[in-house]
Scaffold this active site. Structure first.
Site, short mmCIF file in Angstrom:
data_model
loop_
_atom_site.label_atom_id
_atom_site.label_comp_id
_atom_site.label_asym_id
_atom_site.label_seq_id
_atom_site.Cartn_x
_atom_site.Cartn_y
_atom_site.Cartn_z
N TYR A 113 0.95 -1.16 0.09
CA TYR A 113 -0.17 0.10 0.01
C TYR A 113 0.99 1.36 -0.02
CZ TYR A 113 -4.14 -2.75 0.71
OH TYR A 113 -5.38 -3.74 0.52
N HIS A 148 -9.73 -7.13 -3.00
CA HIS A 148 -8.67 -6.19 -3.77
C HIS A 148 -8.47 -6.86 -5.15
CE1 HIS A 148 -5.46 -3.70 -4.80
NE2 HIS A 148 -4.82 -4.73 -5.33
#
Ligand code: CMP
Length: 144
Positions: A50, A116
């Site tokens: 991330y 995701h």
């Protein structure tokens, strides 16, 4: 053209016993699962995954959520797999995701949104390389 994309069932998806349901949708659509593993992400790996969200208000929340329990990582292959899988998943904010999409059917929270998937081929390559070695992926031909 044939593409590979990276998909991850997030800790809330695993906790809510949605692994089979989610994998089943990709299989029924005609996509091929060419890599699959369950892992508990450690903090350094989460921060690497991330990286682009570092500095954002929700970064800490995101890191603690994604490291809170096991995730299921997949590499999925098929015709235009990147955009097809993104469409099947639905908007990041599940309140905006249409019914029939994975988030539209199973999530209401923008933070805990079940799944995701990479939003481009470049991101797909980067994300799958964090979790898979090339030799851990099987080609569709090897599945026959
Ligand atoms: P995803 O798009 O898979 O990757 C980034 C993640 O950050 C996103 O899913 C959400 O889980 C999370 N996220 C995005 N926006 C917010 C937000 N406003 N608050 C909390 N988490 C968020």
């Amino acid at each position: 053209s044939i593409q590979r994309t990276f998909v991850m069932i997030k800790p809330d998806g695993v906790r809510r016993n949605l692994i089979g349901e989610i994998i089943s949708r990709f299989e029924k659509r005609g996509l091929k699962i060419i890599g699959l593993k369950m892992v508990k992400i450690d903090r350094p790996t989460a921060e690497r995954l991330y990286e682009e969200h570092k500095g954002k208000s929700f970064f800490e929340e995101l890191i603690s959520y994604i490291t809170s329990g096991p995730v299921v990582c997949m590499v999925i292959e098929g015709d235009e797999a990147v955009s097809v899988v993104r469409k099947m998943i639905g908007n990041t904010d599940p309140k905006e995701a249409p019914p029939g999409t994975i988030r539209g059917d199973y999530a209401l929270s923008k933070a805990e949104n079940v799944i995701h998937a990479s939003d481009s081929e470049e991101k797909a390559k980067r994300e799958m390389s964090i979790f898979f070695k090339e030799e851990e992926l099987v080609t569709p031909l090897a599945q026959v």
